[in-house]
Design a protein around this motif. Structure first.
Motif, PDB file in Angstrom:
ATOM      1  N   ASN A  61       0.820  -1.211   0.000  1.00  0.00           N
ATOM      2  CA  ASN A  61       0.000   0.000   0.000  1.00  0.00           C
ATOM      3  C   ASN A  61       0.855   1.263   0.000  1.00  0.00           C
ATOM      4  N   ASP A 237       1.353  -6.735   3.382  1.00  0.00           N
ATOM      5  CA  ASP A 237       0.358  -5.803   3.904  1.00  0.00           C
ATOM      6  C   ASP A 237       0.710  -5.620   5.374  1.00  0.00           C
ATOM      7  N   ARG A 239      -0.534  -4.163   7.725  1.00  0.00           N
ATOM      8  CA  ARG A 239      -1.633  -4.262   8.692  1.00  0.00           C
ATOM      9  C   ARG A 239      -1.764  -5.676   9.224  1.00  0.00           C
ATOM     10  N   ILE A 240      -1.789  -6.664   8.324  1.00  0.00           N
ATOM     11  CA  ILE A 240      -1.972  -8.032   8.807  1.00  0.00           C
ATOM     12  C   ILE A 240      -0.650  -8.631   9.282  1.00  0.00           C
ATOM     13  N   LYS A 582      -9.305  -9.483   8.692  1.00  0.00           N
ATOM     14  CA  LYS A 582      -8.637  -8.184   8.690  1.00  0.00           C
ATOM     15  C   LYS A 582      -8.209  -7.800   7.280  1.00  0.00           C
ATOM     16  N   TYR A 583      -7.690  -8.760   6.534  1.00  0.00           N
ATOM     17  CA  TYR A 583      -7.227  -8.456   5.179  1.00  0.00           C
ATOM     18  C   TYR A 583      -8.385  -8.114   4.249  1.00  0.00           C
ATOM     19  N   THR A 585     -11.586  -7.177   5.046  1.00  0.00           N
ATOM     20  CA  THR A 585     -12.538  -6.134   5.453  1.00  0.00           C
ATOM     21  C   THR A 585     -11.890  -4.969   6.189  1.00  0.00           C
ATOM     22  N   ASP A 586     -10.607  -5.096   6.511  1.00  0.00           N
ATOM     23  CA  ASP A 586      -9.889  -4.087   7.298  1.00  0.00           C
ATOM     24  C   ASP A 586     -10.530  -3.866   8.664  1.00  0.00           C
ATOM     25  N   SER A 587     -11.179  -4.897   9.183  1.00  0.00           N
ATOM     26  CA  SER A 587     -11.786  -4.814  10.515  1.00  0.00           C
ATOM     27  C   SER A 587     -11.965  -6.228  11.046  1.00  0.00           C
TER      28      SER A 587
END
Length: 669
Positions: A61, A237, A239-240, A582-583, A585-587
């Motif tokens: 990203n 990513d 985030r994950i 998480k990947y 839906t980002d939630s």
């Protein structure tokens, strides 16, 4: 008169000879030998290398995850050092006089004529003080360069580290590296060193007799600018990746997530992990030795070096190979009385399923069913041809990546264990058959795989028959170049028509009331998966889960292994579900069963340490060097070792919290 005339010519001759000697010497000094120029250069003209900034690394990203920070070093050429005020230098660097003497002695031991580190990464304040008094220290100079910084403080094993070159590195570089240069030693820093390092520059600086720089020689006409290294865009990513490391706290194991359509690795978690910033700067040596001394070995890159039995997660592959081979069909049923008899060996099943078909056999993870499947494959061509049939089966399984390196862009990948028939010939001669290797039917015994290989299997199933080589870098430089080998489809040799029944079974494993991963359902997302419970002769079984989601048009394939986690549905499956949600839906929505990221993060599953005071030594608990038995009987015999030989060491093992989930649910496997 003649005598005077002769003397004249003699004197003239002498002058001519002397002139020729002087001219010859001058020609030698100026044209042939560069000694005079070198001497002058060392006194007033110095060639100084300009170090390029290493290329930055971004996540998928475009978030910067590896960057550079400027630092200053104090360099010294011991041969040029003249008596100086050691107290003034010590005060400027905020060290002791004894430190100054030790560092100068160390520099002389390394080289007397080359520029050597005297003090690394001096503070900005020390640098400012030195600039005012450098003329007092002949032979010393400051050097500016950059060091790595990892802003998220995660993925230490993935990024690797940068270290000063060794003599071996210099020799192999064909003249590029010189003493004092730095090189990527592990991880991505090593794999992409040629792209990240950039090109060194040179500048020629004039110095006066007081060691004060007077500016560039010839107004910089002969200077060469340094060229920064190429930027890398990773497939991660972040985030994950961060979530995965949080979920794996106080656990030994790994997580690998892949985008099936591209082979790009979305998460690469090795646990225990470490902050990569620990291996940057002055404290590198101390921190590295601390990692080496850690009994849980955080320096090991478990996603590619951890070799585990795949356990029941191997069953979908065996089912697909059997379907392609014609040994069974999607409607084939077998009877499960709760066990399977392999000669005089009993292979237990967790359930008494009665008559069961393939789809339900996958969902229930029925050992009996898949032992029958394996028997059907190996005996298809007759009992006398089992060894040749095994060779054919082995070749089909190998197409999925078992027993070989996948070619990830990381160093030190392991290929796992997957023996060919010749291995058993050496042990049993020609008197062996499917009952000898029946443990492979359920992914145990003489087969091991890395978490990367397990995730890659899921990518191949998600794609209905092919995979792209897993890789961590999706773009190099400004043109985002991708290596050619990472865009080629690798087919596993199974027709697309055979995948639906297996995928439906994996769907039911997660989303049906009888599935072994039913507690890991994701709201509004159909995840397909397979749990695995891997036998561990030296402690509690390992928890394994492989899966992909969504069922149609998959975006993520994942493999999770938690050592000593018990059933696959207990820890590995829930962790996978958090990562997938998480990947996609980002939630992460609240679960009806009460599972939370916080609860799993706080659960301590670090294995007990071996008591070194005991005379009996066992293979290390994290399965990296786990020696597999050559038959199911040997596996069962190894399980007879009494657990009393294990002893928890409070000094190195954090106090365990109560498990957040039931370790022995009736339907989990």
């Amino acid at each position: 008169m003649d005598q005077l005339f002769n003397r004249k010519y003699i004197v003239q001759g002498l002058f001519i000879v002397i002139a020729l000697i002087l001219l010859g010497k001058l020609f030698y000094i100026q044209i042939i030998s560069d000694k005079a120029f070198s001497s002058a250069e060392s006194n007033v003209l110095r060639k100084i290398y300009k170090y390029p900034a290493r290329g930055a690394i971004l996540d998928r990203n475009m978030k910067v995850i590896v960057q550079n920070e400027p630092v200053y070093d104090l360099m010294v050429i011991p041969n040029e050092v003249k008596p100086f005020d050691t107290l003034a230098l010590a005060n400027a660097l905020e060290i002791t006089i004894e430190d100054v003497r030790k560092k100068l002695k160390k520099a002389r031991a390394q080289s007397t004529y080359q520029s050597t580190f005297f003090e690394r990464q001096i503070s900005v304040q020390s640098y400012a003080r030195l600039q005012e008094i450098m003329y007092r220290f002949p032979g010393f100079r400051t050097q500016d360069r950059t060091i790595r910084h990892y802003p998220d403080s995660i993925a230490g094993q993935l990024f690797g580290y940068v270290k000063e070159v060794s003599p071996d590195d210099i020799e192999k570089s064909e003249g590029y590296y010189k003493p004092g240069d730095f090189i990527g030693k592990s991880g991505l820093e090593r794999s992409y060193e040629d792209f990240l390092r950039g090109e060194k520059g040179e500048t020629r600086i004039l110095y006066d007799a007081k060691n004060i720089a007077q500016g560039s020689y010839a107004n910089g006409k002969y200077d060469v600018n340094a060229v920064s290294g190429d930027r890398l865009i990773s497939s991660l990513d972040i985030r994950i990746q961060r979530l995965g490391e949080e979920l794996m706290k106080n656990k030994v194991g790994a997580i690998v997530a892949i985008e099936p359509s591209t082979g790009e690795i979305l998460a690469f978690v090795s646990s225990p992990g470490y902050d990569p910033n620990q291996l940057v700067g002055k404290d590198w040596g101390k921190n590295y030795m601390s990692l080496i001394a850690n009994p849980y070995r955080p320096q090991i890159v478990r996603p590619i070096a951890g070799q585990y039995s795949p356990g029941s997660s191997f069953k979908p592959v065996d089912a697909l190979v059997a379907l392609q081979d014609g040994a069974i069909d999607p409607n084939t049923t077998f009877f499960c009385p709760g066990y399977y008899m392999a000669g005089n060996h009993k292979v237990k099943c967790e359930h008494v399923d009665g008559t069961i078909n393939m789809q339900r056999g996958i969902a229930r993870s029925c050992n009996t069913y898949f032992c029958h499947v394996f028997q059907s494959i190996i005996t298809k061509n007759g009992m006398k041809n089992q060894r040749q049939t095994y060779a054919n089966w082995h070749a089909q399984i190998a197409k999925w990546g078992f027993g070989q390196k996948l070619g990830i862009d990381m160093p030190f990948e392991k290929k796992g264990i997957f023996y060919q028939g010749e291995h058993y010939d050496k042990i049993y001669g020609k008197r062996w058959g499917y009952t000898t290797v029946i443990s492979q039917a359920i992914g145990q015994g003489e087969i091991t795989s890395t978490p990367l290989q397990m995730a890659n299997v899921m990518a191949a199933i998600a794609n209905r028959g092919y995979y792209l080589k897993p890789h961590l870098i999706k773009g190099i430089g400004d043109k985002n170049v991708v290596k050619k080998e990472y865009v080629v489809k690798n087919y596993v040799g199974v027709d697309e028509k055979y995948f639906p029944v297996v995928i439906n079974g994996m769907r039911d494993a997660v989303n049906s009331p009888w599935g072994t991963a039913k507690e890991s359902q994701i709201p509004n997302i159909i995840m397909c998966g397979k749990t695995g419970t891997v036998q561990n002769p030296h402690g509690k079984n390992h928890s394994v889960f492989i899966g992909f989601a969504p069922m149609d048009n998959p975006k993520i394939a994942i493999a999770v292994i938690v050592e000593n986690g018990g059933y696959g549905g207990s820890y590995a499956a829930p962790i996978s579900s958090f990562m997938v949600e998480k990947y996609l839906t980002d939630s992460i929505k609240p679960r009806s069963n009460g599972y939370t990221v916080k609860a799993f993060s706080e659960t301590n599953l670090l294995p007990a340490l071996i008591d070194k005071t005991k005379k009996l030594k066992l293979t290390k608990l994290d399965s990296l060097n786990l020696k597999k038995a050559d038959s199911l009987k040997r596996v069962k015999d190894s399980l007879k070792i009494k657990p009393a030989i294990l002893k928890q060491t409070v000094a190195t093992k954090p106090k365990a919290k109560q498990p957040v989930v039931n370790q022995k649910p009736v339907t989990n496997k």
